[in-house]
Structure formats: structure tokens, C-alpha cells
Design a protein around this motif. Structure first.
Motif, PDB file in Angstrom:
ATOM      1  N   SER A 115       2.131   8.144 -12.914  1.00  0.00           N
ATOM      2  CA  SER A 115       3.232   7.233 -13.214  1.00  0.00           C
ATOM      3  C   SER A 115       4.188   7.180 -12.029  1.00  0.00           C
ATOM      4  N   THR A 116       4.568   5.980 -11.616  1.00  0.00           N
ATOM      5  CA  THR A 116       5.553   5.773 -10.551  1.00  0.00           C
ATOM      6  C   THR A 116       6.708   4.964 -11.154  1.00  0.00           C
ATOM      7  N   PRO A 117       7.812   4.807 -10.418  1.00  0.00           N
ATOM      8  CA  PRO A 117       8.957   4.078 -10.990  1.00  0.00           C
ATOM      9  C   PRO A 117       8.628   2.667 -11.464  1.00  0.00           C
ATOM     10  N   HIS A 118       7.682   1.994 -10.813  1.00  0.00           N
ATOM     11  CA  HIS A 118       7.402   0.602 -11.179  1.00  0.00           C
ATOM     12  C   HIS A 118       5.943   0.349 -11.532  1.00  0.00           C
ATOM     13  N   HIS A 119       5.056   1.298 -11.324  1.00  0.00           N
ATOM     14  CA  HIS A 119       3.628   1.070 -11.545  1.00  0.00           C
ATOM     15  C   HIS A 119       2.979   2.307 -12.154  1.00  0.00           C
ATOM     16  N   TYR A 120       1.757   2.110 -12.642  1.00  0.00           N
ATOM     17  CA  TYR A 120       0.868   3.200 -13.000  1.00  0.00           C
ATOM     18  C   TYR A 120      -0.330   3.139 -12.059  1.00  0.00           C
ATOM     19  N   LEU A 121      -0.746   4.289 -11.548  1.00  0.00           N
ATOM     20  CA  LEU A 121      -1.930   4.378 -10.704  1.00  0.00           C
ATOM     21  C   LEU A 121      -3.030   5.058 -11.500  1.00  0.00           C
ATOM     22  N   ILE A 122      -4.129   4.362 -11.692  1.00  0.00           N
ATOM     23  CA  ILE A 122      -5.267   4.895 -12.441  1.00  0.00           C
ATOM     24  C   ILE A 122      -6.458   4.930 -11.495  1.00  0.00           C
ATOM     25  N   SER A 123      -7.082   6.106 -11.377  1.00  0.00           N
ATOM     26  CA  SER A 123      -8.115   6.258 -10.344  1.00  0.00           C
ATOM     27  C   SER A 123      -9.343   6.984 -10.870  1.00  0.00           C
ATOM     28  N   VAL A 124     -10.453   6.749 -10.168  1.00  0.00           N
ATOM     29  CA  VAL A 124     -11.682   7.519 -10.379  1.00  0.00           C
ATOM     30  C   VAL A 124     -12.194   7.930  -9.005  1.00  0.00           C
ATOM     31  N   LEU A 125     -12.912   9.044  -8.961  1.00  0.00           N
ATOM     32  CA  LEU A 125     -13.526   9.539  -7.723  1.00  0.00           C
ATOM     33  C   LEU A 125     -15.025   9.447  -7.867  1.00  0.00           C
ATOM     34  N   ARG A 126     -15.643   8.607  -7.029  1.00  0.00           N
ATOM     35  CA  ARG A 126     -17.099   8.465  -7.034  1.00  0.00           C
ATOM     36  C   ARG A 126     -17.586   8.408  -5.593  1.00  0.00           C
ATOM     37  N   HIS A 127     -18.598   9.195  -5.292  1.00  0.00           N
ATOM     38  CA  HIS A 127     -19.225   9.168  -3.962  1.00  0.00           C
ATOM     39  C   HIS A 127     -18.198   9.408  -2.853  1.00  0.00           C
ATOM     40  N   ARG A 128     -17.256  10.339  -3.107  1.00  0.00           N
ATOM     41  CA  ARG A 128     -16.218  10.723  -2.139  1.00  0.00           C
ATOM     42  C   ARG A 128     -15.266   9.562  -1.820  1.00  0.00           C
ATOM     43  N   ILE A 129     -15.186   8.580  -2.703  1.00  0.00           N
ATOM     44  CA  ILE A 129     -14.257   7.460  -2.559  1.00  0.00           C
ATOM     45  C   ILE A 129     -13.381   7.397  -3.811  1.00  0.00           C
TER      46      ILE A 129
ATOM     47  N   ARG B 125       0.815  -1.217   0.000  1.00  0.00           N
ATOM     48  CA  ARG B 125       0.000   0.000   0.000  1.00  0.00           C
ATOM     49  C   ARG B 125       0.848   1.266   0.000  1.00  0.00           C
ATOM     50  N   SER B 126       2.158   1.114   0.198  1.00  0.00           N
ATOM     51  CA  SER B 126       3.031   2.279   0.123  1.00  0.00           C
ATOM     52  C   SER B 126       3.058   2.876  -1.288  1.00  0.00           C
ATOM     53  N   VAL B 127       2.639   2.103  -2.293  1.00  0.00           N
ATOM     54  CA  VAL B 127       2.585   2.637  -3.661  1.00  0.00           C
ATOM     55  C   VAL B 127       1.592   3.798  -3.735  1.00  0.00           C
ATOM     56  N   CYS B 128       0.636   3.813  -2.813  1.00  0.00           N
ATOM     57  CA  CYS B 128      -0.371   4.887  -2.802  1.00  0.00           C
ATOM     58  C   CYS B 128       0.209   6.217  -2.312  1.00  0.00           C
ATOM     59  N   ASP B 129       1.446   6.201  -1.819  1.00  0.00           N
ATOM     60  CA  ASP B 129       2.065   7.463  -1.400  1.00  0.00           C
ATOM     61  C   ASP B 129       2.144   8.440  -2.574  1.00  0.00           C
TER      62      ASP B 129
END
Length: 372
Positions: free
Chosen positions: A50-64, A26-30
Motif C-alpha cells: 500500500s502506498t499513499p495513492h496506489h496499491y502495488l500488486i506483484s508476482v515473481l516468475r522466472h526472476r522477473i 515509475r517512481s511509484v516503484c520506489d
């Protein structure tokens, strides 16, 4: 495609995570949290980070925030569409898609995520197909989940402590059978980090005496095997001056290892005056002032499971307690690492003598709590 999914609330806390291909710390979420701090509004967080080893793709729905972790390049819109489908499915199943609804239906949530992705790739995403596989929550199903019990959250904090008494300047290498388990790791300064990054081998010149070589964290409840189960029946009747207390412990997934030094404690409601209980083994105490019940069980015998049964006396005219007490358990399991981490070999270079090498595994309960 999708390795992991993290659900982040408005306070910036990860309240649910699911992993498919492999466990991603979960440190990837930093990286996500840093972008969140820079954003002027919640909806201004970049959908692709973009992070050194991963891509983080997100959506915001209902404050989550629904944050997917990807290791290889994929069309971002494809992942975003899938995340929106997850939210729509939760809303269809639970009526609303809120943090409370997700936590209240956590068993169904994990079942849905397991069906919607197969090894990280979308599988069943249509609501009508999912409802044939997984029945929507009902009062009966909620009761069944409550009775059988489910793991709300589980994590492992692991350490490797070393005791080194070697002469000269020995150079040691330590390898593991399953180094991928070591994802969120903190090393002693003597460890050569570059070699760990490249080969997943610990290479170091140790200091003398006792020191902590590394600490690690496993937070996926898919990988955390709970080694003890609890059967409980704690009841209070409206208008009655007595309550019933019935508790049984047993080992689970311990690979034949004994569960030892078991200590059970429970903070009983304020209205409880006394407890008259009968332990099948060990001894118990109840403090009428603090209302703390403690049961020193000792070692669990799988052939004759320890139990604590009896009645609780309540104050005359006292109303039924609003909530049942929680149960806290401490225990040890020798020669077992519940994280599954296993040492492969330990080699020494730079010195000609043959050292004595030994390894000892131990599992200890940290905060092990059962809600009744």
C-alpha cells in the motif's frame, strides 16, 4: 482497475512498462524497491504493498517481478491471477519468459498487453483467442519488425525555465491545459507544493532573473511521439572490400514545425578505412583514425528529404563487421513541446501594473539513437 504494469529484473531495473488509464510515474516503484531491500529472499517481497495513492500488486516468475499499479481497492487475488496469466501467455508465445525474450519480442509484448486489458480491465486472456488476434513470433515476422523498426525505449526529460524581471513582490499562478502529463515533477523551492497537490496549479513568488521553475519526466513510450524517422541501409558483404551506406532523414509528427540544427554521427566499424559519400544537403566528415562519421544536415526540408549515400572502403582481407553501426541524431524543433504540455494562462497578483508575458516552446534531442 490496473493503471500500469512494470517489469523489474533481478538487478532491480525496470526494463519494460505499460500504461492503460493514465501514466503512473515509475517512481511509484520506489515503495516496491524498499520492500525488496527488506526481504531476506526475492520471493519474500509482499505481494500487496500500500502506498499513499496506489496499491502495488506483484508476482515473481522466472526472476522477473510483474508489478501492477492499482488506484482503487480490488480483490488482490484477481490481479495476481491476471499477472500469472500474462506470464503464461508470454511463455506460450516465446517459449520462455525471460528478460531477453521479452526485449527481443517487444512489439508482440505490447500488442498482447493491449489486447489482454481494455482500459485497465481484463479482456482477452485465453491463449487461443489471442493467437487469432496476434500471430506468434515467426522468423518472417521478426524480420518485418526489424525492417519496419520499433521503439525500444523512449522518454522525455522536460523543464520549464523562467526569466522574471518584475518589480515589487508579485504573486504568480501558472496553469496548464493538460497538467496530468506532469507526474514525475521536481519544483523550484518557491513553488507552493500544497496548492499544486490540490489544484494542479503552480503558485509562487518568483526570484529575480533566470531560474528553473520545474523539471519533469515522461517515460511511457505510448506518449512519446518520435519526431524524426530514419531510413537506412548499411551493408557489408563477406569477402568484399567495400560496404554500402545509405541514409535518409524525414520529419514525423512535428505539427508542421521545422526540424532544425540536425547533426548525425555514427561510429563506423574499425575495419573501415575511408568513406566516399554524397550528401544531398549539408556537409559530412569522416575521421579515418577514430572512424567517426559526422553529417551536418542543418534544416530538414519535408519536400526534399536529406540523404547521405555512398560506399565505405574496408581493409583488404578484413572480415565482415559483427555489428552494424548505430546512428546518433541531434536536432531542435522551435515552438513545439513534444511532451504535449501546454500552458493555459499566467496570472499576476499583488501588483497593479500589467506585465509583459511570453512563452517559448522548444524540443531538443537528448540521446536519440537508431540501431541499424
Amino acid at each position: 482497475m490496473i493503471h500500469s504494469l512494470f517489469l523489474v529484473n533481478a538487478s532491480g531495473d525496470i526494463f519494460l512498462e505499460k500504461h492503460w488509464k493514465s501514466v503512473v510515474s515509475r517512481s511509484v516503484c520506489d515503495y516496491f524497491f524498499e520492500a525488496q531491500e527488506r526481504a531476506t529472499e526475492p520471493e519474500n517481497v509482499p505481494p500487496v504493498i500500500s502506498t499513499p495513492h496506489h496499491y502495488l500488486i506483484s508476482v515473481l516468475r522466472h526472476r522477473i517481478y510483474f508489478v501492477a499499479v492499482i488506484q482503487s481497492e480490488v480483490p488482490p487475488l484477481f490481479v495476481i491471477e491476471f499477472l500469472h496469466r500474462v506470464v503464461d501467455t508470454f511463455q506460450d508465445y516465446f517459449g520462455v519468459c525471460t528478460e531477453a525474450a521479452i526485449k527481443d519480442n517487444v512489439v508482440v509484448v505490447y500488442e498482447l498487453l493491449e489486447e489482454m486489458l481494455d482500459n485497465g480491465f481484463p479482456l482477452a486472456t485465453e491463449s487461443n483467442i489471442l493467437k487469432e488476434l496476434i500471430k506468434p513470433p515467426t522468423i518472417l515476422r521478426t524480420m518485418v519488425n526489424t525492417i519496419t523498426g520499433s521503439t525500444i525505449t523512449a522518454e522525455i526529460q522536460g523543464v520549464i525555465d523562467a526569466c522574471v524581471k518584475l518589480t515589487g513582490m508579485p504573486d504568480l499562478t501558472l496553469s496548464f491545459m493538460n497538467p496530468r502529463l506532469l507526474d514525475d515533477v521536481s519544483f523550484h523551492p518557491c513553488v507552493r507544493f500544497k496548492r499544486w497537490e490540490a489544484e494542479r496549479i503552480l503558485s509562487f513568488i518568483p526570484p529575480d532573473g533566470n531560474f528553473r521553475l520545474l523539471s519533469y519526466h515522461v517515460s511511457s513510450q505510448n506518449l512519446v511521439a518520435i519526431p524524426v524517422y530514419v531510413k537506412h541501409n548499411i551493408t557489408f558483404r563477406e569477402g568484399s572490400s567495400q560496404g554500402r551506406f545509405d541514409l535518409t532523414l524525414g520529419p514525423k509528427q512535428t505539427m508542421g514545425k521545422a526540424v532544425e540544427s540536425v547533426l548525425v554521427s555514427s561510429q563506423l566499424p574499425r575495419g573501415v578505412l575511408n568513406a566516399s559519400l554524397n550528401p544531398s544537403q549539408g556537409t559530412y566528415t569522416f575521421d579515418p583514425v577514430t572512424k567517426l562519421l559526422t553529417w551536418d544536415v542543418g534544416k530538414i526540408n519535408p519536400q526534399k528529404l536529406p540523404s547521405l549515400k555512398g560506399t565505405m572502403s574496408l581493409q583488404a582481407g578484413a572480415s565482415k563487421p559483427d555489428e552494424n553501426p548505430t546512428i546518433n541524431i541531434q536536432f531542435k524543433i522551435q515552438q513545439m513541446a513534444i511532451s504535449g504540455l501546454k500552458v493555459n494562462r499566467l496570472d499576476m497578483y499583488g501588483e497593479k501594473y500589467k506585465p509583459f508575458k511570453g512563452i517559448k516552446y522548444m524540443t531538443k534531442a537528448g540521446k536519440f539513437q537508431v540501431r541499424t
